[in-house]
Design an enzyme around this catalytic site. Structure first.
Site, PDB file in Angstrom:
ATOM      1  N   ARG A 189      -2.926   4.646  -1.266  1.00  0.00           N
ATOM      2  CA  ARG A 189      -2.948   3.204  -0.972  1.00  0.00           C
ATOM      3  C   ARG A 189      -2.802   2.401  -2.269  1.00  0.00           C
ATOM      4  O   ARG A 189      -2.044   1.462  -2.357  1.00  0.00           O
ATOM      5  CB  ARG A 189      -4.270   2.869  -0.264  1.00  0.00           C
ATOM      6  CG  ARG A 189      -4.416   1.405   0.146  1.00  0.00           C
ATOM      7  CD  ARG A 189      -5.705   1.252   0.957  1.00  0.00           C
ATOM      8  NE  ARG A 189      -6.031  -0.114   1.275  1.00  0.00           N
ATOM      9  CZ  ARG A 189      -5.644  -0.756   2.400  1.00  0.00           C
ATOM     10  NH1 ARG A 189      -4.904  -0.116   3.272  1.00  0.00           N
ATOM     11  NH2 ARG A 189      -6.004  -2.000   2.638  1.00  0.00           N
ATOM     12  N   ASN A 222      -3.414  -5.571  -2.465  1.00  0.00           N
ATOM     13  CA  ASN A 222      -3.373  -6.710  -1.537  1.00  0.00           C
ATOM     14  C   ASN A 222      -4.652  -7.541  -1.534  1.00  0.00           C
ATOM     15  O   ASN A 222      -4.884  -8.341  -0.640  1.00  0.00           O
ATOM     16  CB  ASN A 222      -3.053  -6.228  -0.118  1.00  0.00           C
ATOM     17  CG  ASN A 222      -2.298  -7.277   0.684  1.00  0.00           C
ATOM     18  OD1 ASN A 222      -1.552  -8.085   0.122  1.00  0.00           O
ATOM     19  ND2 ASN A 222      -2.502  -7.280   1.996  1.00  0.00           N
ATOM     20  N   ARG A 223      -5.475  -7.350  -2.567  1.00  0.00           N
ATOM     21  CA  ARG A 223      -6.657  -8.195  -2.769  1.00  0.00           C
ATOM     22  C   ARG A 223      -6.615  -8.857  -4.155  1.00  0.00           C
ATOM     23  O   ARG A 223      -7.628  -9.374  -4.636  1.00  0.00           O
ATOM     24  CB  ARG A 223      -7.938  -7.353  -2.652  1.00  0.00           C
ATOM     25  CG  ARG A 223      -8.128  -6.639  -1.317  1.00  0.00           C
ATOM     26  CD  ARG A 223      -8.298  -7.581  -0.142  1.00  0.00           C
ATOM     27  NE  ARG A 223      -8.509  -6.842   1.106  1.00  0.00           N
ATOM     28  CZ  ARG A 223      -7.504  -6.416   1.900  1.00  0.00           C
ATOM     29  NH1 ARG A 223      -6.235  -6.676   1.585  1.00  0.00           N
ATOM     30  NH2 ARG A 223      -7.780  -5.738   3.003  1.00  0.00           N
ATOM     31  N   HIS A 273       2.950  -3.780   6.701  1.00  0.00           N
ATOM     32  CA  HIS A 273       1.830  -2.833   6.626  1.00  0.00           C
ATOM     33  C   HIS A 273       1.754  -1.985   7.881  1.00  0.00           C
ATOM     34  O   HIS A 273       2.345  -2.306   8.906  1.00  0.00           O
ATOM     35  CB  HIS A 273       0.508  -3.604   6.474  1.00  0.00           C
ATOM     36  CG  HIS A 273       0.378  -4.283   5.158  1.00  0.00           C
ATOM     37  ND1 HIS A 273      -0.340  -3.757   4.119  1.00  0.00           N
ATOM     38  CD2 HIS A 273       0.912  -5.438   4.701  1.00  0.00           C
ATOM     39  CE1 HIS A 273      -0.258  -4.567   3.073  1.00  0.00           C
ATOM     40  NE2 HIS A 273       0.496  -5.594   3.392  1.00  0.00           N
ATOM     41  N   TYR A 316     -10.771   1.171   5.283  1.00  0.00           N
ATOM     42  CA  TYR A 316     -12.055   0.476   5.223  1.00  0.00           C
ATOM     43  C   TYR A 316     -13.228   1.449   5.402  1.00  0.00           C
ATOM     44  O   TYR A 316     -14.382   1.031   5.410  1.00  0.00           O
ATOM     45  CB  TYR A 316     -12.115  -0.618   6.299  1.00  0.00           C
ATOM     46  CG  TYR A 316     -10.949  -1.589   6.252  1.00  0.00           C
ATOM     47  CD1 TYR A 316     -10.264  -1.848   5.056  1.00  0.00           C
ATOM     48  CD2 TYR A 316     -10.515  -2.261   7.386  1.00  0.00           C
ATOM     49  CE1 TYR A 316      -9.191  -2.722   5.004  1.00  0.00           C
ATOM     50  CE2 TYR A 316      -9.451  -3.154   7.335  1.00  0.00           C
ATOM     51  CZ  TYR A 316      -8.787  -3.373   6.145  1.00  0.00           C
ATOM     52  OH  TYR A 316      -7.728  -4.239   6.106  1.00  0.00           O
ATOM     53  N   GLU A 374       1.753  -5.869  10.822  1.00  0.00           N
ATOM     54  CA  GLU A 374       0.735  -4.792  10.766  1.00  0.00           C
ATOM     55  C   GLU A 374       0.871  -3.966  12.038  1.00  0.00           C
ATOM     56  O   GLU A 374       0.622  -4.488  13.130  1.00  0.00           O
ATOM     57  CB  GLU A 374      -0.645  -5.433  10.681  1.00  0.00           C
ATOM     58  CG  GLU A 374      -1.817  -4.481  10.570  1.00  0.00           C
ATOM     59  CD  GLU A 374      -1.964  -3.889   9.184  1.00  0.00           C
ATOM     60  OE1 GLU A 374      -1.571  -2.714   9.030  1.00  0.00           O
ATOM     61  OE2 GLU A 374      -2.474  -4.593   8.273  1.00  0.00           O
ATOM     62  N   HIS A 409       0.873  -1.181   0.000  1.00  0.00           N
ATOM     63  CA  HIS A 409       0.000   0.000   0.000  1.00  0.00           C
ATOM     64  C   HIS A 409       0.910   1.231   0.000  1.00  0.00           C
ATOM     65  O   HIS A 409       1.759   1.380   0.885  1.00  0.00           O
ATOM     66  CB  HIS A 409      -0.929  -0.014   1.221  1.00  0.00           C
ATOM     67  CG  HIS A 409      -1.890  -1.163   1.194  1.00  0.00           C
ATOM     68  ND1 HIS A 409      -2.128  -1.973   2.267  1.00  0.00           N
ATOM     69  CD2 HIS A 409      -2.680  -1.624   0.184  1.00  0.00           C
ATOM     70  CE1 HIS A 409      -3.026  -2.893   1.918  1.00  0.00           C
ATOM     71  NE2 HIS A 409      -3.375  -2.703   0.667  1.00  0.00           N
ATOM     72  N   GLU A 427       1.663   3.580   3.191  1.00  0.00           N
ATOM     73  CA  GLU A 427       1.983   2.992   4.493  1.00  0.00           C
ATOM     74  C   GLU A 427       3.487   3.114   4.697  1.00  0.00           C
ATOM     75  O   GLU A 427       4.284   2.308   4.205  1.00  0.00           O
ATOM     76  CB  GLU A 427       1.459   1.549   4.558  1.00  0.00           C
ATOM     77  CG  GLU A 427      -0.074   1.538   4.509  1.00  0.00           C
ATOM     78  CD  GLU A 427      -0.724   0.168   4.647  1.00  0.00           C
ATOM     79  OE1 GLU A 427      -1.970   0.116   4.603  1.00  0.00           O
ATOM     80  OE2 GLU A 427       0.003  -0.824   4.786  1.00  0.00           O
TER      81      GLU A 427
END
Lengths: 287, 287
Positions: free
Chosen positions: B54, B61-62, B103, B272, B163, B12, B15
């Site tokens: 991002r 990351n998806r 992350h 999110y 994370e 991302h 980050e």
């Protein structure tokens, strides 16, 4: 008399506390206590809000100098600024007596009232805000004439900014929202008293006057050599004396402050990261 | 034996702790203590890093499910994922024994080790990390097979994520950087011991197992009705029992938790926000 007031959110499209407050007040109305005031609530940069970014091409809140407003626009935000100058301005001849522009910051600045001049109106306002929100900070950015600032709020006859943090970009924290709402309501309550010529006499209050921006140390290739020292991080508006740590270098060393005593703010603000601005300094003053 | 290891930053692009750590290790080398390991440091999404976002089109990351990796790419990040599958994969047949993807989050999750399976290797790793970083959290996302996850780290034979939070997007905090660096080094120290078959026997440790995402309350038009309650904000991995506040509604009311006891995390994560995900829940488990 301040008859027409504008309250603006979304000047930066990822600053959610102002966006949410303006959204709530548009949808549910301004709180009843202020129903005698003529208030327009609006969003400044809906395209940036939709994209969840500060701006699409250039920072909107740097487009409102007299020069830029009269030049041929070079980007989306410059065009938007000229449209807003028709809605809220024209700058220098606006119908709006007061423009309140709501921002938030990743810096731990708490609820900060930013004023661009220290005339009688703003001094009374600052004292009133500090009286009703002792936790608030007042920041005076009067290093140039108010109208020379590039800020959206300068479109009105008077303009000020509410700046609350710490809040990351793109999300809403309840504590930041509550401070934002409280400061907006205290300002509107002051306007009512001012219009009634009923502002109480209040003692002078502490404020901070902007001096300069401090850059991160870079190597000859422009790579960042350090980060904000943990002892400076989150200490916005606290006293910074000679010899106190400001940067933690990646090589393990500590860099200390060599100047006179100042009061840092906008410490580690995300929007200034790419510009290598580490923090701004201020001196303490009385209003 | 874990012979080839990849450490990835910038999956991302905003980050900064992983980006800065990988940048420092690329420029100055991996710490000498790990010179016997074969480690590649790389950035995943340099275009997003340059833009300080991002992602440009879709969350990178998806993009790493078997289905997406074999389909015709539909966006910049899907194309990038297929390139990374050549560099770090191919998924399921990679030369990389371990991919560590770094992350950070706006949630107050501290230093969290995210593992995708609870086999002997990962259980030993989790215990070792908790032994050397008692302040760390271990989050197990094994609700599906590791290879079915859409995460970049699944390109390697084994993959995990570091994370760390709370850190706003687009800036670097020294506390978050230090935790990130420490967890990366503890993981590499474990790999050395694992390769030497010298991992000490350690007692079982607490961990959290992901259950589900919880949405913000919305009105019929999709407008957000509430924000994270101040008593939940910043309480990642703390116990949430029935009757405890979760949302503060803009109308002044409080919404409480009605489910079984859970451990919220990713509370108020900016990434999110647009998806209306308020937080994720977990149960406590032992590894």
């Amino acid at each position: 008399m301040l008859q027409k007031i504008a309250i603006v959110g979304g000047t930066h499209g990822n600053e959610m506390s102002g966006i949410q407050l303006v959204s709530n007040w548009i949808r549910h109305g301004i709180p009843g206590a202020f129903s005698d005031l003529d208030i327009d609530c609006l969003f400044a940069n809906t395209a940036a809000m939709d994209a969840n970014v500060r701006f699409l091409e250039e920072d909107l809140n740097r487009q409102f100098t007299p020069q830029k407003l009269s030049a041929s626009p070079t980007c989306l935000e410059a065009r938007l600024a000229q449209q807003l100058n028709e809605t809220l301005g024209p700058k220098g001849k606006s119908d709006f007596d007061l423009v309140i522009d709501i921002h938030n910051t990743t810096s731990s600045m708490g609820a900060t009232l930013i004023i661009l001049e220290a005339d009688e109106f703003h001094v009374q306002l600052a004292r009133y805000v500090k009286h009703h929100m002792p936790e608030a900070n007042v920041l005076v950015e009067d290093e140039k004439q108010p109208q020379e600032h590039p800020y959206l709020c300068t479109l009105g006859k008077r303009g000020l900014m509410i700046e609350v943090g710490a809040q990351p970009q793109g999300l809403l924290r309840a504590d930041v929202y509550s401070l934002t709402e409280k400061m907006a309501e205290v300002i509107l309550a002051f306007v009512q008293l001012y219009n009634q010529q009923a502002v109480p006499a209040l003692p002078s209050c502490d404020a901070f006057r902007f001096i300069e921006n401090i850059q991160y140390p870079l190597d000859t290739e422009g790579h960042r050599l350090a980060m904000i020292h943990p002892q400076l991080q989150d200490r916005d508006f606290a006293e910074l004396d000679q010899g106190m740590p400001i940067f933690q270098h990646f090589d393990g060393s500590t860099e200390v402050w060599h100047g006179d005593t100042v009061y840092p703010h906008f410490i580690n603000e995300a929007a200034y990261h790419k510009l290598h601005v580490a923090f701004a300094t201020a001196v303490k003053t009385q209003l």
